[in-house]
Design an enzyme around this catalytic site. Structure first.
Site, PDB file in Angstrom:
ATOM      1  CD  GLU A 218       8.656  19.197  22.853  1.00 12.87           C
ATOM      2  OE1 GLU A 218       9.183  19.778  21.893  1.00 12.87           O
ATOM      3  OE2 GLU A 218       7.428  19.257  23.092  1.00 12.87           O
TER       4      GLU A 218
ATOM      5  CD  GLU B 163       9.210  16.534  18.353  1.00 14.19           C
ATOM      6  OE1 GLU B 163       8.555  17.589  18.157  1.00 14.19           O
ATOM      7  OE2 GLU B 163       8.869  15.643  19.149  1.00 14.19           O
TER       8      GLU B 163
END
Length: 588
Positions: free
Chosen positions: A159, A235
Site C-alpha cells: 500500500e 486484501e
C-alpha cells in the site's frame, strides 16, 4: 517463464487458467504446531492459495546477526506444509507490512535512526533492505514456483500509494527481487483510490487493490488504472482489528459473503483478509497514531473465517458456499471445532515484586537526563527510570515531551499516578514526603506505530523531567528484559493486598492438553506467561477479556502460570475457560 502469468483478463498457472482464491494466514501469529491444521482448513473452505506477510523486524532483530528462521519464524517449514496441503502461496515480504504489527515490520534498529528516510530511495534504507534480501531470498529459493515450490507471486512493498510517491524506490525493490533470482510474478497492492494507485504501482508489475465493500466501484477504479490484466483484490477486508478501550469489530457474515460473491462474479481473484487472524503473542502488537496514540490489542481474531483458536466461524461456512458456486470445494466434511480444556481455577500462591527485582534484571545506564528505550537497547516491553527528589512537599512533575507510551510513577515505592501518550499527558501532581525521596517511573511500550509517518516514534521517557520547575538530574535508566520469567525469586503470598507491580505465580494440572482462554477477573493490567510462553498483554479496559492459550503450550501434568500485574490486586486466582471473551461487538 514464471509459473503464474497474466492474460488480458486473468491468470495462467503453468499455462492453464487459474483464479487466485487465497486467504491471509500469518505464520508468525499462529503456533507452529497448528500451522498444518490451519492450512488444511483453508483448503477445505475452497481456497487454493494462502498469503502471508514476512515480519522483517523479527527475522532480523540484529542488523549484523544471522537471519532468524526457526520456531514461529520457520517460514521454510510453513511453505513446505502449504505445498504438502496442495496450496499455492503469495509472499508479501515488505519491507513494510503494516499488518497491525509492531513497527509495521520495520526493525527498530533502523527506524530509531531519525536521519534515515524510511520507505524511500534513501541509500541508507535501501541498503538495509538489500542486505536483508541477501539473507532471505537464498533461504526461500527452493520454495519458489520456478524450483517446483508453492510460491507463485511476491509483493513489492505494501500500500505504498498511501505513503509516498518515490517511484525510484519501488523500482529499486522490484529490481532487487529480480536480481536475486525471483522469477515469479511481482505485484503491488494499494487501496482502491486513483491517487494511491497512481503513486503505488509500477509499469510491468501487476497492480492489485485492497477494499472490503463497494466491489463494483473498487474494481472499476482498478480497471480505470489498468485497462487490461487480471482484476485482483489483494486484501478483501472481511473484519477489522481492535484497539484497547474500543469495541470488538465484527462484520455480518451474510454481508461479507454477498460481497465475496460480487467479487467472484466479476471474474476477479481474491485474497481474503483475514482467513485466520491469530494472535499478537508477546510484545508483537502494533498501534495507530493519527490524532491520538491507540495501541492494538493482543488478539488478532479479526472476525475472520477461522476464529482466533482455529474454529470455523460463520464466515467459514458462508464463504465455502460462495466459493462452491464459482470454483467448487473439496468433497470432504467440514472441520469440527477443536477440543477445549475444561474450566479450571488457578491459584497464584507465589509473589515477587518487580521494582526491587529491577537491579537483578539488567544494569542501569547513568545519565543526567532520562534516555529513551531505544537508547537503552530495549526494543519492547518496559524500562525503569530512577532518581531522587531534592525537596519535600506538594509539587508538579513535568515530563518534557511526554511519555512513550504509559508511565507509572512511584515515590518511595508508593504509586502516585499514571501518564499516557494516548492522553498527551506531560504533568502529574505529587506529594513528596521527604527530601531525598526516590522517584521511580516504570514506562511501558504499548506497541510501535505500524502505519503512517510516526513509525519509529521513540519509547520511554522522551525528555528532561522537572519537579516544581527544578530539573531532576542524575538518572539510573534501566531496561527490563522479560525474556525469562521462570527463574524469578517467588515467595509465598501472605494474603495482603498488593499495591505495586509484582509477578504472581501459580500452577494447575492438565490431563490432556487442549485450547483454553485465560480470564483474569479482578486483575487490572499486565502480561501473562504459561510454561514460559508469553501469551501477551491483558488490560481490563477491554475490549478483550480473555487471552488465547494454544494447546501446544500446555503439557500433561503440572503447568505454570505467571502474571506480571502492574497495579494493585486483592485477588489470588485466575481462570481458564473454554470460551473466548473479545468484548462488546461493533458491527460494520
Amino acid at each position: 517463464m514464471p509459473a503464474l502469468t497474466t492474460t488480458s483478463d486473468g491468470f495462467l498457472l503453468h499455462g492453464e487458467p487459474f483464479r487466485i482464491l487465497s486467504g491471509a494466514l500469518h505464520y508468525f501469529r499462529v503456533h507452529p504446531d497448528l500451522w498444518a491444521d490451519r492450512l488444511r482448513k483453508a483448503r477445505l473452505m475452497g481456497l487454493n492459495t494462502v498469503e502471508t506477510y514476512l515480519p522483517w523486524n523479527h527475522h532480523q532483530p540484529d542488523p549484523d546477526g544471522p537471519l532468524v528462521l526457526d520456531g514461529f519464524l520457520d517460514l521454510p517449514r510453513f511453505l513446505r506444509l502449504a505445498r504438502d496441503e496442495g496450496l499455492r502461496v503469495l509472499l508479501r515480504p515488505g519491507p513494510f507490512i503494516c499488518a497491525e504489527w509492531d513497527g509495521g515490520g520495520l526493525p527498530d534498529w533502523l527506524t530509531s535512526d531519525p536521519d534515515i528516510r524510511l520507505r524511500t530511495s534513501d541509500p541508507r534504507f535501501t541498503g538495509a533492505v538489500d542486505r536483508y534480501l541477501d539473507l532471505l531470498l537464498p533461504a526461500l529459493r527452493p520454495y519458489m514456483a520456478a524450483a517446483g515450490g508453492p510460491v507463485i507471486a511476491v509483493q513489492v512493498e505494501n500500500e505504498y500509494g498511501a505513503y509516498g510517491d518515490d517511484s525510484a524506490y519501488l523500482k529499486h525493490l522490484a529490481d532487487a527481487f529480480r536480481s536475486r533470482g525471483v522469477e515469479e510474478l511481482l505485484f503491488t497492492c494499494d487501496q482502491a483510490d486513483p491517487e494511491h494507485l497512481a503513486t503505488g504501482t509500477l509499469p510491468g508489475v501487476l497492480a492489485a487493490s485492497t477494499f472490503g465493500s463497494r466491489v463494483e466501484q473498487s474494481l472499476g477504479r482498478l480497471r480505470e488504472h489498468r485497462s487490461e490484466g487480471p482484476l485482483f483484490c489483494a486484501e478483501f477486508w472481511i473484519g477489522w482489528f481492535d484497539h484497547w478501550g474500543g469495541p470488538h469489530h465484527v462484520r455480518d457474515a451474510a454481508d461479507a459473503a454477498a460481497d465475496l460473491d460480487r467479487l467472484l462474479s466479476a471474474g476477479a481473484s481474491v485474497n481474503i483478509y483475514m482467513f485466520h487472524g491469530g494472535t499478537n503473542f508477546g510484545f508483537a502488537n502494533g498501534a495507530n497514531h493519527k490524532h491520538a496514540y491507540t495501541p492494538t490489542i493482543t488478539s488478532y481474531d479479526y472476525d475472520a473465517a477461522l476464529t482466533e483458536c482455529g474454529d470455523p466461524g460463520p464466515k467459514y461456512h458462508a464463504f465455502r458456499e460462495v466459493i462452491a458456486r464459482h470454483a467448487g470445494v473439496p468433497d470432504e466434511p467440514f472441520p469440527d471445532p477443536g477440543p477445549k480444556l475444561p474450566p479450571t481455577d488457578v491459584k497464584l500462591a507465589g509473589r515477587a515484586p518487580l521494582l526491587p527485582l529491577a537491579d537483578t534484571l539488567a544494569p542501569p545506564v547513568h545519565a543526567d537526563d532520562p534516555v529513551t528505550m531505544d537508547e537503552l537497547g530495549q526494543r519492547t516491553g518496559y524500562a525503569l527510570y530512577r532518581t531522587t527528589l531534592p525537596t519535600a512537599g506538594d509539587g508538579l512533575l513535568h515530563f518534557s515531551g511526554g511519555v512513550g507510551d504509559r508511565a507509572q510513577v512511584f515515590v518511595d515505592g508508593a504509586p502516585v499516578g499514571v501518564l499516557e501518550r494516548e492522553r498527551h499527558d506531560e504533568t502529574l501532581p505529587v506529594r513528596v514526603p521527604r527530601s531525598g525521596a526516590t522517584l521511580e517511573v516504570l514506562v511501558e511500550n504499548l506497541g510501535g506505530v505500524n502505519y503512517g509517518p510516526r513509525i519509529g516514534a521513540p519509547k520511554g521517557l522522551l525528555g528532561p523531567v522537572s519537579f516544581s520547575g527544578a530539573a531532576l538530574r542524575g538518572w539510573d535508566c534501566r531496561p527490563l528484559p522479560l525474556d525469562d520469567v521462570e527463574g524469578l525469586p517467588f515467595v509465598p503470598a501472605d494474603g495482603s493486598t498488593v499495591t505495586v507491580p509484582a509477578f504472581h505465580r501459580g500452577t494447575f494440572a492438565v490431563d490432556t492438553p487442549a485450547d483454553a482462554f485465560l480470564a483474569l477477573p479482578g486483575w487490572t493490567k499486565g502480561q501473562a506467561w504459561v510454561n514460559g510462553f508469553h501469551l501477551g498483554r491483558y488490560w481490563n479496559r477491554g475490549p478483550q477479556h480473555t487471552l488465547y492459550l494454544p494447546a501446544p503450550v500446555l503439557r500433561p501434568g503440572a503447568n505454570e502460570l505467571v502474571l506480571l500485574e502492574l497495579h494493585g490486586t486483592t485477588v489470588t486466582r485466575a481462570q481458564l475457560t473454554d470460551t473466548p471473551d473479545l468484548g462488546p461487538e461493533n458491527t460494520w
